[in-house]
Design an enzyme around this catalytic site. Structure first.
Site, PDB file in Angstrom:
ATOM      1  N   GLY A  25       0.841  -1.196   0.000  1.00 24.45           N
ATOM      2  CA  GLY A  25       0.000   0.000   0.000  1.00 24.45           C
ATOM      3  C   GLY A  25       0.869   1.236   0.000  1.00 24.45           C
ATOM      4  CB  CYS A  68      -5.459  25.394  18.677  1.00 21.16           C
ATOM      5  SG  CYS A  68      -5.231  26.392  20.152  1.00 21.16           S
ATOM      6  CD  GLU A  69      -3.828  19.873  20.417  1.00 19.83           C
ATOM      7  OE1 GLU A  69      -2.923  19.664  21.253  1.00 19.83           O
ATOM      8  OE2 GLU A  69      -5.032  19.763  20.684  1.00 19.83           O
TER       9      GLU A  69
END
Length: 434
Positions: A294, A363-364
């Site tokens: 994959g 927002c991290e």
């Protein structure tokens, strides 16, 4: 200049190209953030596997595209046209494959906790095979198959006990795994006996998978030998002829210069030698072989393009290059501390002299795309291409902070088309109820 991806180039204007298209122009046309795939390169990677399994197993095999890497109708269309089957892990992936016109009989359904509804949908859709993980799943498949008066083809997922040297979150071959029945504990025998007692399932094969992003050949060869020994044991102990053996995937790709992936053709050749020798030594028929690449099909064919919004220099600490995407469109750093290479779209061959951290807009504090990469001078408005992002970026993307997901663009022979459109704010609230 040599890139970690073979499908990239630099045109006369000095800009990065993919699929014969100027990446700067694609960013102007489709905006950023933006996923771009080189369709011809994807197809070339498909053919590498298909040709190799035909060559080394004398046509007695099938490549299943592990569609969790990049699941969309366009990719299922490519896999179908390149003569592959597909490995799916949810009702949603099955639905997408069928919606793309993929033949149901070439769909294999994986997963350690398939829901009753997913199993029923797959049975009603006449998919080719279930890869069974546990006894509870067998109960559900047998019940549903009986309800629809069908006999369902299954494989059993076996944990071979091979420890691949990769990130803990993507190791699956050891005993301590949520996947499969372990050989060493006797769980595999127990699951086999349970399957043989069912009326509405037909045990056709075995499956194994030892992990992802693996660069060593030895674990794959060891796994093949272990699985062939187990096939011989089932023949002796239960009189069961295992017709199919799925050896999984997990072949590593080049994300950065330090990565040394296996030549996939040579890998298949080496494993085929183990399979054939084991079959001869053990006196069993060589099974129909399946494999599930994959990442190695789509990752090396894709890039993500961002626009720099601001550059924050903290003297003697760090320089943050902040872009208009982040963990919403590429969560792999926050999940695995994954590493990437990146270039400036308009100066891809410029000297790299400044260490920066490419940060996202979510927002991290942990919203990082690439930590500590050497880049040329980067300014507000520059376009940055993060390389080898064709796998597990779009497919793992989220709407965290209610940020729309980027589009997927296919580039080929200097032309481009939309494979997946950019989400809108309207798409984000479509399921909200007031």
């Amino acid at each position: 200049m040599e890139f970690v991806m073979k499908c990239l180039g630099i045109n006369e204007a000095g800009n990065l190209t993919i699929g014969g298209c100027d990446v700067k122009e694609l960013a102007k046309q489709y905006k950023t953030p933006l996923y771009i795939m080189d369709e011809s390169d994807v197809r070339k990677n498909c053919r590498t596997y298909v040709d190799a399994i035909d060559k080394y197993y004398d046509g007695n095999g099938l490549i299943l595209y592990a569609s969790k890497a990049l699941s969309c109708k366009y990719m299922y269309k490519i896999a179908m046209e390149e003569g592959m089957g597909v490995d799916t892990v949810s009702g949603g992936e099955i639905y997408t494959a069928l919606a793309a016109g993929f033949p149901a009989e070439k769909i294999y359904f994986h997963g350690n906790n398939k829901t009753y509804d997913e199993i029923e949908y797959a049975v009603k859709s006449n998919i080719g095979c279930f890869v069974v993980d546990n006894e509870d799943e067998l109960d559900a498949i047998d019940e549903i198959a009986g309800k629809y008066k069908k006999t369902v083809k299954i494989m059993l997922r076996i944990t071979p006990g091979v420890d691949a040297h990769t990130h803990d979150f993507i190791r699956t071959g050891q005993i301590d795994s949520k996947f499969g029945a372990a050989l060493e504990t006797g769980a595999a025998d127990k699951l086999t006996e349970y399957a043989l007692a069912k009326k509405n399932v037909e045990l056709k094969g075995l499956h194994c998978h030892i992990g992802s992003q693996i660069f060593e050949l030895a674990p794959f060869c060891e796994t093949a030998e272990i699985m062939m020994n187990y096939i011989a044991k089932l023949d002796r102990k239960y009189g069961v002829v295992i017709e199919e053996l799925n050896l999984g995937g997990g072949f590593g790709i080049k994300y950065t210069e330090k990565d040394t992936p296996i030549d996939y053709d040579k890998f298949i050749e080496a494993v085929s030698a183990v399979i054939k020798k084991s079959a001869a030594d053990l006196g069993v028929k060589c099974p129909f072989i399946l494999m599930e690449p994959g990442r190695s099909i789509v990752a090396p064919s894709g890039i993500t393009v961002y626009t720099v919004g601001t550059v924050k220099k903290i003297p003697n600490v760090r320089t943050y290059v902040c872009v208009d995407g982040g963990m919403g469109d590429n969560p792999r750093y926050i999940l695995y501390n994954s590493e990437y290479d990146a270039v400036l779209v308009e100066k891809p061959d410029a000297e790299r002299f400044e260490k920066v951290t490419v940060a996202g807009k979510c927002c991290e504090s942990g919203d990082i795309v690439i930590k500590d990469i050497f880049m040329p001078e980067v300014k507000k408005g520059d376009l940055i291409a993060v390389l080898a992002t064709g796998a597990y970026n779009y497919s793992m993307a989220s709407n965290y902070n209610r940020i729309p997901r980027p589009p997927v663009i296919m580039a080929k022979d200097g032309k481009s088309k939309i494979a997946v459109k950019r989400e809108t704010y309207e798409d984000i609230i479509a399921n909200d109820m007031i």
